[in-house]
Design a protein around this motif. Sequence first.
Motif, PDB file in Angstrom:
ATOM      1  N   ILE A 180      31.415  34.823  47.369  1.00 27.36           N
ATOM      2  CA  ILE A 180      30.625  35.947  46.930  1.00 27.36           C
ATOM      3  C   ILE A 180      30.519  37.293  47.793  1.00 27.36           C
ATOM      4  N   PRO A 181      29.863  36.838  48.935  1.00 28.46           N
ATOM      5  CA  PRO A 181      29.440  38.032  49.789  1.00 28.46           C
ATOM      6  C   PRO A 181      30.716  38.848  50.459  1.00 28.46           C
ATOM      7  N   LEU A 182      31.851  37.998  50.123  1.00 31.34           N
ATOM      8  CA  LEU A 182      32.831  38.495  51.014  1.00 31.34           C
ATOM      9  C   LEU A 182      33.969  39.093  50.002  1.00 31.34           C
ATOM     10  N   GLN A 183      33.603  39.302  48.863  1.00 23.92           N
ATOM     11  CA  GLN A 183      34.289  39.840  47.805  1.00 23.92           C
ATOM     12  C   GLN A 183      34.196  41.387  47.785  1.00 23.92           C
ATOM     13  N   LEU A 184      35.165  42.176  47.896  1.00 19.67           N
ATOM     14  CA  LEU A 184      35.135  43.840  47.905  1.00 19.67           C
ATOM     15  C   LEU A 184      35.345  44.034  46.331  1.00 19.67           C
ATOM     16  N   PHE A 185      34.417  44.545  45.622  1.00 25.27           N
ATOM     17  CA  PHE A 185      34.645  45.174  44.183  1.00 25.27           C
ATOM     18  C   PHE A 185      35.504  44.378  43.496  1.00 25.27           C
ATOM     19  N   PRO A 186      35.296  42.938  43.181  1.00 23.28           N
ATOM     20  CA  PRO A 186      36.371  42.382  42.478  1.00 23.28           C
ATOM     21  C   PRO A 186      36.676  42.612  41.215  1.00 23.28           C
ATOM     22  N   LEU A 187      35.725  43.292  40.419  1.00 21.56           N
ATOM     23  CA  LEU A 187      35.894  43.768  39.112  1.00 21.56           C
ATOM     24  C   LEU A 187      36.351  45.295  39.009  1.00 21.56           C
ATOM     25  N   TRP A 188      36.344  45.980  40.095  1.00 17.56           N
ATOM     26  CA  TRP A 188      36.776  47.265  40.112  1.00 17.56           C
ATOM     27  C   TRP A 188      38.286  47.355  40.672  1.00 17.56           C
ATOM     28  N   ARG A 189      38.804  46.338  41.220  1.00 11.55           N
ATOM     29  CA  ARG A 189      40.219  46.448  41.795  1.00 11.55           C
ATOM     30  C   ARG A 189      41.314  46.857  40.661  1.00 11.55           C
ATOM     31  N   LEU A 190      41.379  46.293  39.541  1.00 10.62           N
ATOM     32  CA  LEU A 190      42.193  46.698  38.489  1.00 10.62           C
ATOM     33  C   LEU A 190      42.038  48.055  37.994  1.00 10.62           C
ATOM     34  N   LEU A 192      40.558  50.533  39.837  1.00 12.20           N
ATOM     35  CA  LEU A 192      41.079  51.585  40.760  1.00 12.20           C
ATOM     36  C   LEU A 192      42.496  51.667  40.995  1.00 12.20           C
ATOM     37  N   TRP A 193      43.233  50.385  40.939  1.00  8.66           N
ATOM     38  CA  TRP A 193      44.544  50.468  41.269  1.00  8.66           C
ATOM     39  C   TRP A 193      45.327  51.179  39.774  1.00  8.66           C
ATOM     40  N   VAL A 194      44.759  51.003  38.721  1.00  7.86           N
ATOM     41  CA  VAL A 194      45.171  51.866  37.619  1.00  7.86           C
ATOM     42  C   VAL A 194      45.104  53.220  37.769  1.00  7.86           C
ATOM     43  N   ALA A 195      43.826  53.661  38.305  1.00  4.67           N
ATOM     44  CA  ALA A 195      43.658  55.166  38.472  1.00  4.67           C
ATOM     45  C   ALA A 195      44.303  55.704  39.604  1.00  4.67           C
ATOM     46  N   ALA A 196      44.646  54.895  40.623  1.00  7.96           N
ATOM     47  CA  ALA A 196      45.527  55.239  41.809  1.00  7.96           C
ATOM     48  C   ALA A 196      47.082  55.545  41.280  1.00  7.96           C
ATOM     49  N   GLY A 197      47.338  54.559  40.269  1.00  5.22           N
ATOM     50  CA  GLY A 197      48.799  54.521  40.025  1.00  5.22           C
ATOM     51  C   GLY A 197      48.985  55.784  39.067  1.00  5.22           C
ATOM     52  N   LEU A 198      48.062  56.060  38.039  1.00  7.14           N
ATOM     53  CA  LEU A 198      48.263  56.927  37.056  1.00  7.14           C
ATOM     54  C   LEU A 198      48.127  58.401  37.928  1.00  7.14           C
ATOM     55  N   THR A 199      47.151  58.578  38.593  1.00  8.27           N
ATOM     56  CA  THR A 199      46.893  59.991  39.561  1.00  8.27           C
ATOM     57  C   THR A 199      48.305  60.094  40.316  1.00  8.27           C
ATOM     58  N   PHE A 235      42.838  65.536  36.468  1.00  4.22           N
ATOM     59  CA  PHE A 235      41.645  64.691  36.076  1.00  4.22           C
ATOM     60  C   PHE A 235      41.498  64.757  34.627  1.00  4.22           C
ATOM     61  N   ALA A 236      41.922  65.508  33.894  1.00  3.32           N
ATOM     62  CA  ALA A 236      41.708  65.585  32.347  1.00  3.32           C
ATOM     63  C   ALA A 236      42.613  64.497  31.720  1.00  3.32           C
ATOM     64  N   ILE A 237      43.783  64.598  32.157  1.00  2.00           N
ATOM     65  CA  ILE A 237      44.848  63.650  31.504  1.00  2.00           C
ATOM     66  C   ILE A 237      44.601  62.096  32.113  1.00  2.00           C
ATOM     67  N   VAL A 238      44.262  62.105  33.362  1.00  4.63           N
ATOM     68  CA  VAL A 238      43.653  60.611  33.653  1.00  4.63           C
ATOM     69  C   VAL A 238      42.633  60.059  32.777  1.00  4.63           C
ATOM     70  N   VAL A 284      35.352  54.787  35.776  1.00  7.19           N
ATOM     71  CA  VAL A 284      36.384  55.409  36.379  1.00  7.19           C
ATOM     72  C   VAL A 284      36.755  56.883  35.589  1.00  7.19           C
ATOM     73  N   ALA A 285      37.047  56.294  34.413  1.00  7.85           N
ATOM     74  CA  ALA A 285      37.426  57.627  33.467  1.00  7.85           C
ATOM     75  C   ALA A 285      36.353  58.473  33.527  1.00  7.85           C
TER      76      ALA A 285
END
Length: 463
Positions: A180-190, A192-199, A235-238, A284-285
Amino acid sequence: MTGERKQGTVCIFGTGDFGRSLGLRLLQAGYEVVFGSRDPKNNSLVSRGSKVMTHTEAAQMAQVIFMAVRRNHYQFLTSLTSSLEGKVLVDVSNNLKMGQYPQSNAEYLSSLVPGASVVKGFNTVSAWALQSGALDASRQVLVCGDDPKAKQAVVDIAHSLGLTAQDRGSLRAAGELEDIPLQLFPLWRLPLWVAAGLTALLFLYLLVHYVIYAYVEDRKDTFYRVTISLPNKLFAIVSLIMLALCYLPSSLAAILQLYHGNRYKRFPDWLDRWMLSRKQLGLVALAFGVLHVLCVFVKPITYSFMHSQDTDVIEQIRENVTEPFDNTEAWRSDAYKSLGVLGFSMFLLLGITSLPSVSNTLNWREFRFIQSKLGHLTLVLCTAHCFLYGWDKFLQPSRYKWCTPPPYMVALVVPCVVLVLKLVLITPCIDHRVTRIRQGWQRPRKGSGGGHTTVSTGKATSL
């Protein structure tokens, strides 16, 4: 001072940052603290009121011993086997990376000292959190172990320090707790990846549509638009697409339940993960929505915007003409701005109620009303804002640069799909069937005389 102590004695092996921070909190809670160290004379850093002894002497003075040393230093415990017999060893160690060892640290510790009761705990609480009183950090202590009495002793200590404790089962769960302490935002990965891809994709689309097209076809250099103008649209579209993606999985889940005729069929893993990430998708939205609002406020003071406005005024003065007032355009412009204000306000409300400090004060019905009912209303307002922004631009052939639709039309695809699905699902006949399924009703199988079938509860997944 000693006579005022109402708690027992706790031993800590290790005088590092975590061991000293834990010792200080224990002293403040009324415990007597003894440190076990390989160099008892070097005790200048420990808190005043605690004692520093050899490991053997310290182990004899307490029933609960915190192991605040790393795994590669556990070997010294083999010489203390008799002294640790019947003791409760609390393993607080973590690893440098996941899967570093085939066996968890706690299980390895238990194999070295089989006569002691090993409990995994306090590894998810940092030394900084202990020093700050856990007011600005995680207050939850996860514990696991095979001895219920030993776990209860650790839970009692956690409660006396003002922390909350959660029992995670047997010692087999120690590996999960250590990860658990080694996990880096496990619920935020999807999200953030979606946001990065759309952007990335939408920025390229906007760049081609507004900048590259003008440069190739009209020989106009408008690359300055990548600073404010294009990000404002981006930013508006994403933000709108990701808001719609928050509510699409619930509609897909309802469709799957209608298809299977019960709620006990497991959802696909991708849908499970998507549904668990809805809160993060929404936040994120909201972040992209805030950036869009900031760009809207900044745009009127940009050089290109002011130059364009001044040029239009000067041109009207030079030609001695006045642009007539367009009542329809006034309605459209004011309506789309007002819907944007309302939509963004509702969006902020959704973000605020998703904070744990706020959501914990709401019951389930209140939380569901805000996040579901008002959430869909927010999506309707933001979608209508985008519709009015585009207005009749889709009828103008010049808007289709290189046969590509205007970006606002791209932004409307996913929200319109979500709203249409929701409109279909809330029709009385379908909504009644979905409600019955979620209450436990099952569609009779072919050849079955009854209305209920037996389904393994191990495969049940509720919405």
